[in-house]
Design an enzyme around this catalytic site. Structure first.
Site, PDB file in Angstrom:
ATOM      1  N   ASP A  58      18.752 -31.008  21.659  1.00 43.05           N
ATOM      2  CA  ASP A  58      19.318 -31.041  22.999  1.00 43.05           C
ATOM      3  C   ASP A  58      18.182 -31.184  23.997  1.00 43.05           C
ATOM      4  O   ASP A  58      17.040 -31.463  23.620  1.00 43.05           O
ATOM      5  CB  ASP A  58      20.194 -29.815  23.267  1.00 43.05           C
ATOM      6  CG  ASP A  58      19.402 -28.503  23.277  1.00 43.05           C
ATOM      7  OD1 ASP A  58      18.154 -28.531  23.231  1.00 43.05           O
ATOM      8  OD2 ASP A  58      20.051 -27.436  23.344  1.00 43.05           O
ATOM      9  N   ARG A  77      28.387 -22.200  29.871  1.00 40.28           N
ATOM     10  CA  ARG A  77      27.049 -22.246  30.472  1.00 40.28           C
ATOM     11  C   ARG A  77      27.046 -23.332  31.544  1.00 40.28           C
ATOM     12  O   ARG A  77      27.098 -24.527  31.218  1.00 40.28           O
ATOM     13  CB  ARG A  77      25.981 -22.538  29.426  1.00 40.28           C
ATOM     14  CG  ARG A  77      24.603 -22.757  30.069  1.00 40.28           C
ATOM     15  CD  ARG A  77      23.427 -22.568  29.139  1.00 40.28           C
ATOM     16  NE  ARG A  77      23.326 -23.546  28.094  1.00 40.28           N
ATOM     17  CZ  ARG A  77      22.243 -23.703  27.308  1.00 40.28           C
ATOM     18  NH1 ARG A  77      21.181 -22.928  27.480  1.00 40.28           N
ATOM     19  NH2 ARG A  77      22.230 -24.603  26.358  1.00 40.28           N
TER      20      ARG A  77
END
Length: 544
Positions: free
Chosen positions: A455, A174
Site C-alpha cells: 500500500d 480509517r
C-alpha cells in the site's frame, strides 16, 4: 411615561460558505452528498480548516528543527500527563475483543469478503489502501452505507454473487490523514480536508445505526505526529456528534502510532482522546517511513534493505513494547501491526514459509501483550486467531498485563538497525514503487506484489530509502557506492522489466507516468513529505 427601548440585536453571523462539488455525479453514490451532509461538511471546513493548516505548519516547523539538529524526546511540558494515574473511558462491549482485525480498501467485494472473513474487526481504509479517485471516495461511502444497512452485494463478471453472511466483523473506518485534501469539494476558495470529509460522511450516514447496535462507531486515526493533532480530531468529532445529536464521546478512536514523533507522545495522545480512545495500533510500515523522514538529516542514519527491518529489532521492538505498556496502564487496547503476506498459489513450500513468518511475528506480538493484530488476507485470520486464542486464555484482551518490566526511553526508540543496502534492495525498491504508483494512478490503492499486499506506506519506504541511499552515496554490501550512474542503470533495467510485466494489465498504461514521478522524487534535493501529494495532482490532471 417610560420609553420602551428596543431590544439590542446580536450582530448578524456571517454565512458559512457552501460546499461546491467539482466531481461528476456518480450513480452508485446517489444519496451520499445530500443537502444535510454538505451542510455538515461546510460547517466543519469553516470551523476547523484554519486549525488544520496550523497543524500542518507546526509539522513543517518541527521537521525543520530536526533537520537543524534538534533531538526527539519526551515532552517536558506534558510530564504531568505521563506521570498521573488515569484511564480512558470504558469501551462498548462490542469493542472488548479485537484479537484479529483485517484491513483493506473500500470497494464492494473487499468490504463483503472482509466482513465475512471471521475477523473481529474490518478496518475499511480510505487512506493508504485507497487511491483517492472521486469514484473510490464517494463510491466507498455508498458501499459502507449499504454494508451498515446489511444490503451490500456484488456480482462478479463470471456471475458469482457476494453478499453478507450471518456473522460479520465489526466495522471500523480509517479516514485520510490531516495532510490530504479532497479536491473535488471546495468551500471558501479552498479544498476540504480529506480526512474530515471521510469521517463526517461516514458518521452522517451510519453513526446512529452503529450506535444503536452498540458498535461504536469506530474510527482509526492515521499519521498523527503530535498530541495537539489528537486534540484537533477530538474537537472535530465532538462537533460532529453535536450536529448529529449523538452522545458526546460515542465515536471511538484507535490511533495509529505510525510516526516517530508520535511514539514519544503515546500517553498524551490517549489523554487528548480519553473520552473516546479505543487504543493504539503499531503501524509498522509508516513508522519505518517516518523514521527515515524524521531523521533524514542525520549523517549516521541509514537503514538496510527494507526486508531486513523486522519488528524484533531495535527501535521497532522498543516502540511496540512501549505501546503495550502505555495502553494497558490506561486500560486501552494495544493492536499489533500488519501481516501483509498473501497466499502463494501453486507453491506449497513458499506458502508454508510465508505462513511460518506470520506465525513467528504474531507469536511475538501476543507474547508481548498485544490485544489483537492486523492481517491483510482472509486466509490468515484462522491461524492468527489461534495464536491469540492461546495467549488470551479465555479473556477478551491482555490489559491485565501491565508490562512494568518494560523500560523504554529515547535511546531505545532511536536505536535504528544498521547494515549496508544491497543492489537487490535498490532494484526491489525501484520495482515496487513503480508498480505501486502505476496501480495507484490507475485507481488501485492496495496492490499485490511478490505475494505481499503493498500500500502507500510500503511504497513510501521504497522511495525514501532510494532518496536517502542516493543522497548519501551509500556503500552497498559489495563495496560499491550508489552513484547516480549505478542508480540510473538499475532504474532503467527495472523500468523495462515492469513494462513487460504490466504490459497486458490496466495499470500498464500508467507505468511511464509512475516512473517519471518516482525518479523525480528520488533525485530531488529535498525529500517530499508524502509521495501521494504529487501523485494526487497527477491523478486529478488525468480526470481522477
Amino acid at each position: 411615561m417610560t420609553a420602551v427601548l428596543p431590544k439590542p440585536r446580536s450582530a448578524p453571523q456571517p454565512a458559512v460558505p457552501p460546499v461546491l462539488v467539482r466531481g461528476p455525479r456518480l450513480e452508485e453514490a446517489t444519496g451520499i452528498l445530500t443537502p444535510g451532509a454538505l451542510a455538515l461538511l461546510a460547517e466543519l471546513h469553516d470551523r476547523f480548516e484554519g486549525a488544520r493548516q496550523a497543524v500542518l505548519e507546526s509539522r513543517r516547523a518541527r521537521q525543520a528543527a530536526l533537520d537543524a539538529g534538534a533531538e526527539l524526546d519526551f515532552l517536558p511540558e506534558t510530564a504531568h500527563v505521563r506521570d498521573a494515574e488515569w484511564v480512558v473511558a470504558r469501551m462498548p462491549r462490542a469493542l472488548d475483543d479485537r484479537r484479529v482485525e483485517i484491513t483493506g480498501p473500500v470497494d464492494r467485494k473487499m468490504i463483503i469478503n472482509a466482513l465475512n472473513s471471521g475477523a473481529n474487526v474490518f478496518m475499511a481504509d480510505f487512506e493508504d489502501a485507497t487511491s483517492p479517485t472521486w469514484a473510490n471516495i464517494l463510491g466507498g461511502q455508498a458501499h459502507l452505507r449499504d454494508a451498515v444497512q446489511g444490503t451490500i452485494a456484488w456480482t462478479a463478471p463470471d456471475g458469482r454473487r457476494y453478499a453478507l453472511g450471518e456473522t460479520r466483523a465489526l466495522l471500523a473506518v480509517r479516514p485520510r490523514g490531516l495532510h490530504l485534501d479532497e479536491r473535488h469539494l471546495w468551500a471558501g476558495g479552498a479544498p476540504l480536508a480529506g480526512g474530515f470529509t471521510d469521517a463526517a460522511l461516514f458518521l452522517f450516514h451510519n453513526a446512529q445505526a452503529l450506535h444503536a447496535r452498540g458498535e461504536g462507531p469506530l474510527l482509526y486515526l492515521p499519521k498523527l505526529e503530535h498530541h495537539l493533532e489528537a486534540r484537533l480530531w477530538a474537537e472535530v468529532l465532538a462537533f460532529v456528534e453535536e450536529r448529529l445529536r449523538l452522545p458526546l464521546g460515542v465515536v471511538k478512536c484507535t490511533v495509529l502510532i505510525e510516526t516517530l514523533p508520535a511514539a514519544f507522545q503515546m500517553d498524551e495522545i490517549l489523554w487528548e482522546l480519553r473520552a473516546r480512545s479505543a487504543g493504539l495500533n503499531c503501524g509498522r510500515w509508516d513508522y519505518i517511513f517516518s523514521a527515515i523522514k524524521s531523521l533524514r538529516a542525520r549523517p549516521g542514519v541509514r537503514l538496510p534493505d527494507r526486508g531486513r527491518i523486522t519488528m524484533d529489532q531495535g527501535f521497532l521492538r522498543a516502540y511496540a513494547q512501549l505501546a503495550v505498556k502505555t495502553c494497558h496502564r490506561r486500560r486501552a487496547h494495544a493492536i499489533g501491526g500488519m501481516a501483509a503476506q498473501l497466499p502463494v498459489k501453486g507453491d506449497e513450500a513458499a506458502n508454508a514459509a510465508a505462513l511460518a513468518r506470520v506465525v513467528a511475528d504474531k507469536t511475538r506480538e501476543a507474547g508481548d501483550g498485544h490485544d489483537g493484530t492486523w492481517v491483510a488476507h482472509p486466509s490468515l485470520v484462522a491461524p492468527v486467531r489461534a495464536i491469540f486464542d492461546a495467549a488470551l486464555d479465555g479473556r477478551s484482551h491482555q490489559q491485565h498485563r501491565l508490562r512494568e518490566d518494560v523500560r523504554i526511553g529515547a535511546t531505545e526508540l532511536l536505536r535504528l538497525p544498521e547494515g549496508a543496502p544491497t543492489e537487490r534492495g535498490v532494484r526491489l525498491n525501484i520495482e515496487v514503487a513503480i508498480r505501486y504508483l502505476a496501480a495507484w494512478l490507475d485507481g488501485q490503492g492496495a496492490v499485490p506484489i511478490h505475494h505481499l499486499m503493498e500500500d502507500a506506506a510500503t511504497a513510501e519506504i521504497s522511495r525514501t530509502q532510494l532518496w536517502q541511499w542516493l543522497r548519501q552515496a551509500a556503500v552497498l554490501d559489495d563495496g560499491r557506492p550508489l552513484t547516480r550512474a549505478l542508480y540510473r542503470h538499475c532504474f532503467d533495467e527495472e523500468l523495462r522489466r515492469v513494462h513487460v510485466a504490466l504490459n497486458d494489465r490496466p495499470s500498464g498504461r500508467q507505468v511511464a507516468r509512475a516512473a517519471a514521478l518516482l525518479d523525480r522524487l528520488v533525485t530531488a534535493d529535498d525529500l517530499a513529505d508524502f509521495l501521494t501529494l504529487p501523485a494526487y495532482e497527477m491523478l486529478l490532471a488525468a480526470g481522477g
